[in-house]
Scaffold this motif. Sequence first.
Motif, PDB file in Angstrom:
ATOM      1  N   GLU A   1      -0.227  -0.874  -4.923  1.00  0.00           N
ATOM      2  CA  GLU A   1      -1.392  -0.022  -5.144  1.00  0.00           C
ATOM      3  C   GLU A   1      -1.031   1.440  -4.877  1.00  0.00           C
ATOM      4  OE1 GLU A   1      -4.072   1.933  -2.390  1.00  0.00           O
ATOM      5  OE2 GLU A   1      -3.751  -0.101  -1.617  1.00  0.00           O
ATOM      6  N   GLY A   2      -1.498   2.368  -5.735  1.00  0.00           N
ATOM      7  CA  GLY A   2      -1.199   3.783  -5.501  1.00  0.00           C
ATOM      8  C   GLY A   2      -1.732   4.683  -6.606  1.00  0.00           C
ATOM      9  N   ARG A   3      -0.894   5.656  -6.997  1.00  0.00           N
ATOM     10  CA  ARG A   3      -1.295   6.603  -8.038  1.00  0.00           C
ATOM     11  C   ARG A   3      -0.373   6.518  -9.262  1.00  0.00           C
ATOM     12  NH1 ARG A   3      -4.027   6.857  -4.259  1.00  0.00           N
ATOM     13  NH2 ARG A   3      -5.422   8.468  -3.490  1.00  0.00           N
ATOM     14  N   ASP A   4       0.885   6.078  -9.048  1.00  0.00           N
ATOM     15  CA  ASP A   4       1.897   6.122 -10.116  1.00  0.00           C
ATOM     16  C   ASP A   4       2.617   4.790 -10.255  1.00  0.00           C
ATOM     17  OD1 ASP A   4       3.216   6.156  -7.668  1.00  0.00           O
ATOM     18  OD2 ASP A   4       4.832   7.449  -8.388  1.00  0.00           O
ATOM     19  N   ILE A   5       1.962   3.705  -9.864  1.00  0.00           N
ATOM     20  CA  ILE A   5       2.644   2.405  -9.866  1.00  0.00           C
ATOM     21  C   ILE A   5       2.891   1.932 -11.307  1.00  0.00           C
ATOM     22  CG2 ILE A   5       2.630   0.035  -8.982  1.00  0.00           C
ATOM     23  CD1 ILE A   5       2.622   2.242  -6.807  1.00  0.00           C
TER      24      ILE A   5
ATOM     25  N   VAL B   1      10.381  13.734  -1.126  1.00  0.00           N
ATOM     26  CA  VAL B   1       9.548  12.698  -0.503  1.00  0.00           C
ATOM     27  C   VAL B   1       9.332  11.558  -1.495  1.00  0.00           C
ATOM     28  CG1 VAL B   1       7.230  12.185   0.407  1.00  0.00           C
ATOM     29  CG2 VAL B   1       8.398  14.297   1.076  1.00  0.00           C
ATOM     30  N   ARG B   2       8.991  11.907  -2.738  1.00  0.00           N
ATOM     31  CA  ARG B   2       8.739  10.863  -3.739  1.00  0.00           C
ATOM     32  C   ARG B   2      10.012  10.061  -4.032  1.00  0.00           C
ATOM     33  NH1 ARG B   2       3.716  11.318  -5.168  1.00  0.00           N
ATOM     34  NH2 ARG B   2       3.902   9.378  -6.327  1.00  0.00           N
ATOM     35  N   ARG B   3      11.133  10.767  -4.161  1.00  0.00           N
ATOM     36  CA  ARG B   3      12.390  10.070  -4.459  1.00  0.00           C
ATOM     37  C   ARG B   3      12.667   9.012  -3.384  1.00  0.00           C
ATOM     38  NH1 ARG B   3      16.075  14.032  -3.898  1.00  0.00           N
ATOM     39  NH2 ARG B   3      14.963  15.334  -5.378  1.00  0.00           N
TER      40      ARG B   3
ATOM     41  N   GLN C   1      -5.357  17.687  -6.825  1.00  0.00           N
ATOM     42  CA  GLN C   1      -3.956  17.865  -6.417  1.00  0.00           C
ATOM     43  C   GLN C   1      -3.089  16.719  -6.941  1.00  0.00           C
ATOM     44  OE1 GLN C   1      -4.930  18.446  -2.109  1.00  0.00           O
ATOM     45  NE2 GLN C   1      -3.316  19.981  -2.229  1.00  0.00           N
ATOM     46  N   ASP C   2      -3.611  15.489  -6.848  1.00  0.00           N
ATOM     47  CA  ASP C   2      -2.827  14.317  -7.272  1.00  0.00           C
ATOM     48  C   ASP C   2      -2.657  14.264  -8.792  1.00  0.00           C
ATOM     49  OD1 ASP C   2      -2.546  13.526  -4.647  1.00  0.00           O
ATOM     50  OD2 ASP C   2      -4.144  12.026  -4.718  1.00  0.00           O
ATOM     51  N   SER C   3      -3.634  14.796  -9.546  1.00  0.00           N
ATOM     52  CA  SER C   3      -3.525  14.695 -11.008  1.00  0.00           C
ATOM     53  C   SER C   3      -2.817  15.885 -11.633  1.00  0.00           C
ATOM     54  CB  SER C   3      -4.884  14.546 -11.700  1.00  0.00           C
ATOM     55  OG  SER C   3      -5.864  14.201 -10.831  1.00  0.00           O
TER      56      SER C   3
ATOM     57  N   ASP D   1       0.857  -1.184   0.000  1.00  0.00           N
ATOM     58  CA  ASP D   1       0.000   0.000   0.000  1.00  0.00           C
ATOM     59  C   ASP D   1       0.897   1.239   0.000  1.00  0.00           C
ATOM     60  OD1 ASP D   1      -1.700   2.074   0.565  1.00  0.00           O
ATOM     61  OD2 ASP D   1      -2.560   1.196   2.380  1.00  0.00           O
ATOM     62  N   THR D   2       1.175   1.798  -1.184  1.00  0.00           N
ATOM     63  CA  THR D   2       2.116   2.934  -1.241  1.00  0.00           C
ATOM     64  C   THR D   2       1.500   4.206  -0.657  1.00  0.00           C
ATOM     65  OG1 THR D   2       1.502   3.570  -3.501  1.00  0.00           O
ATOM     66  CG2 THR D   2       3.307   1.991  -3.267  1.00  0.00           C
ATOM     67  N   GLY D   3       0.171   4.315  -0.717  1.00  0.00           N
ATOM     68  CA  GLY D   3      -0.494   5.482  -0.116  1.00  0.00           C
ATOM     69  C   GLY D   3      -0.206   5.550   1.380  1.00  0.00           C
ATOM     70  N   ALA D   4      -0.137   4.381   2.024  1.00  0.00           N
ATOM     71  CA  ALA D   4       0.148   4.327   3.467  1.00  0.00           C
ATOM     72  C   ALA D   4       1.526   4.913   3.762  1.00  0.00           C
ATOM     73  CB  ALA D   4       0.058   2.885   3.958  1.00  0.00           C
ATOM     74  N   MET D   5       2.454   4.784   2.808  1.00  0.00           N
ATOM     75  CA  MET D   5       3.800   5.328   3.012  1.00  0.00           C
ATOM     76  C   MET D   5       3.759   6.863   2.983  1.00  0.00           C
ATOM     77  SD  MET D   5       5.686   2.579   0.509  1.00  0.00           S
ATOM     78  CE  MET D   5       7.370   2.763   0.982  1.00  0.00           C
ATOM     79  N   TYR D   6       3.034   7.422   1.993  1.00  0.00           N
ATOM     80  CA  TYR D   6       2.904   8.888   1.924  1.00  0.00           C
ATOM     81  C   TYR D   6       2.147   9.405   3.145  1.00  0.00           C
ATOM     82  CZ  TYR D   6       4.785   8.550  -2.746  1.00  0.00           C
ATOM     83  OH  TYR D   6       5.631   8.297  -3.804  1.00  0.00           O
ATOM     84  N   ARG D   7       1.176   8.619   3.601  1.00  0.00           N
ATOM     85  CA  ARG D   7       0.408   9.012   4.787  1.00  0.00           C
ATOM     86  C   ARG D   7       1.284   8.995   6.037  1.00  0.00           C
ATOM     87  NH1 ARG D   7      -5.286   8.796   4.597  1.00  0.00           N
ATOM     88  NH2 ARG D   7      -6.079   8.417   2.491  1.00  0.00           N
ATOM     89  N   ALA D   8       2.139   7.981   6.178  1.00  0.00           N
ATOM     90  CA  ALA D   8       2.990   7.876   7.366  1.00  0.00           C
ATOM     91  C   ALA D   8       3.967   9.058   7.430  1.00  0.00           C
ATOM     92  CB  ALA D   8       3.753   6.554   7.352  1.00  0.00           C
TER      93      ALA D   8
END
Length: 216
Positions: free
Chosen positions: A122-126, A102-104, A178-180, A32-39
Amino acid sequence: RQPIVAIDGPAGAGKSTVARKVAESLGLIYLDTGAMYRAVTWLVLETGIKTDDEPAIAELVSQCDLKLTNSQVLIDGHDVTSQIRSWEVTDRVSAIAALPSVRRFLVEIQHQMGQKGGLVAEGRDIGTNVFPDAEIKIFLTASIQERARRRQQDLISQGQTEVSLSELELAIEKRDRQDSTRSLAPLLKADDAIEIDTDKLTVEEVIAQIVGLYRK
Ligand code: C5P
């Protein structure tokens, strides 16, 4: 390496539920990559750094210790599994996720976790950016009304009954925008992704479609 399943899509399209169950039925790891950005967002808020102070955030992120298991998210030793779903984190996460440092950092961890394959990420840019050579790419969508309705059901099941559908629609639309529209790895359907509109499908039907594509 073993195959990779990439699942992308906007907020509330059902990616987490679907990706988790697809991973379970195929015996793959769930990421869950979203969880990483959330953390990371939780940590920024917790330490009181301003969300636009990129140098300070870059420093914080490069030194943090992030651990993800199938059911838990830990950052610097804090179990933040439930806190990362809070309204405050959800409201700020897109701004933090747009920062290049952050993304890097997070994409590097995702690459390490995916080195041997065998995962559903799972995410936005996988499919576009993290694992562009994934064997199966899915883009999950649903109408804004349906996504808001599902979020409201989630909140009600957690005991929060006071959030209206229109408030949720606005929040989801803001996050999608924002994400797009960010410059780095925006939310985008990969050319070779299969789009599944989940409006009229049950979760089980969506899972069965993806599992079927994997086994074909
Ligand atoms: O999927 P979830 O809603 O948990 O994602 C939270 C946020 O993390 C997204 O709104 C987006 O800003 C960011 N994100 C991202 N790239 C990913 C996954 C999530 O930018 N691969």
